[in-house]
Design a protein around this motif. Sequence first.
Motif, short mmCIF file in Angstrom:
data_model
loop_
_atom_site.label_atom_id
_atom_site.label_comp_id
_atom_site.label_asym_id
_atom_site.label_seq_id
_atom_site.Cartn_x
_atom_site.Cartn_y
_atom_site.Cartn_z
N SER A 42 1.53 -66.55 24.60
CA SER A 42 0.68 -66.79 23.46
C SER A 42 1.06 -68.37 22.81
CB SER A 42 1.04 -66.01 22.47
OG SER A 42 0.73 -64.47 22.75
N GLN A 86 -3.95 -62.53 19.65
CA GLN A 86 -3.29 -61.50 19.99
C GLN A 86 -3.33 -60.29 18.52
OE1 GLN A 86 0.55 -62.12 21.72
NE2 GLN A 86 0.94 -59.84 22.18
N ASP A 171 -6.30 -63.56 24.20
CA ASP A 171 -4.96 -63.48 24.16
C ASP A 171 -4.67 -61.90 24.07
OD1 ASP A 171 -2.27 -63.36 24.34
OD2 ASP A 171 -1.74 -64.79 22.41
N GLU A 172 -4.42 -61.17 25.01
CA GLU A 172 -4.07 -59.82 24.95
C GLU A 172 -5.17 -58.87 24.51
OE1 GLU A 172 -0.24 -57.96 24.87
OE2 GLU A 172 0.64 -59.83 25.73
MG LIG Z 1 1.87 -63.09 23.55
#
Ligand SMILES: [Mg+2]
Lengths: 251, 432
Positions: A42, A86, A171-172
Amino acid sequence: MLEITNLHARLADGREILKGVDLTVKAGEVHAIMGPNGSGKSTLAGVLAGRPGYEVTAGSVAYEGRDLLALAPDERAREGLFLAFQYPVEIPGVNNMYFLRAALNAVRRQRGEAELDAGQFLKAARAKLKLLDIGEDLLQRPVNVGFSGGEKKRNEIFQMAMLEPKLAILDETDSGLDIDALRVVANGVNKLRSPERAAILITHYQRLLDYVVPDVVHVLSHGRIVRSGDKSLATELECRGYAFLDDAAAE
Amino acid sequence: MSDIRTGYIEAFQKQRAKSREAARRAAIARFGELGLPTRRAENWRFTNLRPLEQRLFPPAPAGTVPAATLPPLYRLGVPSHRFVLVNGRFAPALSDMGDLPLGVSLRPLAESAPALAPALDAPFLRESNPFLALNAAFFEDGFDLSMTDVVAGEQPSPPPELDRPIEILHLAAAANPVSLHTRNRLCIPPGRRCTIVETFAGSGPYWTNAVLEIAIGDGAALRHIVLQDEGKEAVHLGHRRIRLGAGARYDGFTLALGSQLSRQDTIVTIEGERAECLLNGAYLLRGSQEATIATLIDHAAPGSATREVFKGVVADRAHGVFQGKIVVRQAAQKTDAHQLNKNLLLGRQAVVDTKPELEIYADDVKCSHGAAIGDLDENALFYLRARGLTAAEARRMLIDAFAGEAIDLVADGAARSYLRRHLERWLAAREE
Ligand SMILES: [Mg+2]
Ligand SMILES: Nc1ncnc2c1ncn2[C@@H]1O[C@H](COP(=O)(O)OP(=O)(O)OP(=O)(O)O)[C@@H](O)[C@H]1O
């Protein structure tokens, strides 16, 4: 499209998180970045998007031949870089539709395209929502406020679909999603795939990569890319865990 | 400062007020005793009165209404009964009262003052607020809204809700310093309901010193929306007294945007059971503006409720003050009172003083208060910028959202969009 060279970044407290990242993403490619919790994934995404709080101490990032790090976060966005957060931020009092129209028009101005009025925007938004199988009520709510985890991620993908970035960093976005939502995310990325665009998928799970097949898979560990390979690397990580990296390093 | 005091006393001696001679003399004498408030007075501790200390604002000369036009900016935009004051005096040419329903009277206070004379000032002069005394000495006009009661079984019986909102405009235009002292009255008798939208606007070096008394009878309801958008050089002091009967409801909102120095005092006395007091607002300050919101809600009867939310946006070198007090008397069991003051501080030199206060003498009550002072949410700013909005656009969007949430508390749709328009105008001017 993106060339990261020996990137070092640290937090305000001086702790170095990125310790020499090298990564090249060409137009038309999809890259996956995997790696243990806290390895700096991240942080890398944040540095690329211009999140405040990180200091780049060495290295460089070229985006379409320009110095990305010299641009303000909003300039990066208008130049076609998109980060799916995220943890998408809740913004009380700001209507999702109003916000996204302002964002889209900012991007369109930069691309030399005409701005969309409320009616044109609504039409475009409805089409994308339908394509992604997302409910329309999302438009009328304040940005991310009271959204479930899955709704927040869908909203990120919806924004990406509307803004049509050249380089998308997710991000995820697949974390915590049920199988239908995962298909929405995969669908969103696949719809954008084209020879002029690229994507970086940060993920912990191979299952997203079953739907969006990456060209390259990287493993980030302790602030460095320690392994790169094809999709089979993801499969290997899935069954052996990250420990094998340390074993490999020890050998 | 004593020069200023003498200045007003001399101005009083020079002018030849026709009516209420004795009452005016008593009032100016009271002002002479009090002088301007100092910072030592607890209630005035945070308010910087320098503009009033430094120069004299002689009362606007009697009997003249300067020619003025009605700025479209200040039109509510829906059919209304409109009453306009210019420099503190009724301006019939700009007013449009339309056909007021049976039993409703909206007229200049100058017409009703002689009849009301004994009742008008006595309570104010017992208090130690010099501005009330000055108002009592100088006022000549204002608006006076009254209605007849809705009596059960009466034929023909008037509908409880007034057909249209009432717009009150206090306009000012001054080339030289003047003070505008108005006395205004709103009397909503039992069972009646109405909506009032009051606007203060103008230009030049003037001082508005407006006093408004509101009485809301048993089961009656008033929606009272105020836009304070006075000119840049103006000083605005607004003083409101509200009395609530049993089951009465006051729903008040103030948006304060204008004037170099402003202070709004609202004193609500809940005299009847099961009354409801909603007292909300927002103040947006920039440059070197000074603004105080002072409220006192006095629960003297049981089973009543108060909801109070004030939001402040204080930028540049501006100074915002919130002093909110809720008193719950021993008799006022089952009171449900909540107060909140939230501020956005947008400048290293911007200052906010917030002083929420609860004073509770009853044991079976639900009361709370809170205050917050903060900056714009960094994460939200970054999120917006990461989508392509410039820093200025992102900030504007967040300020708009913050103040807009307060404006959303306004129940009347026309008044809400009226205030929204003025908020947008403020935000747009800020970017220039
Ligand atoms: Mg992360
Ligand atoms: N803004 C920040 N403030 C404090 N610590 C931070 C900040 N950003 C990152 N860190 C720290 O830096 C390290 C790397 O965090 P990062 O979020 O980049 O990891 P990650 O690889 O994304 O992990 P995960 O898989 O859990 O999402 C962690 O120790 C984290 O606590």
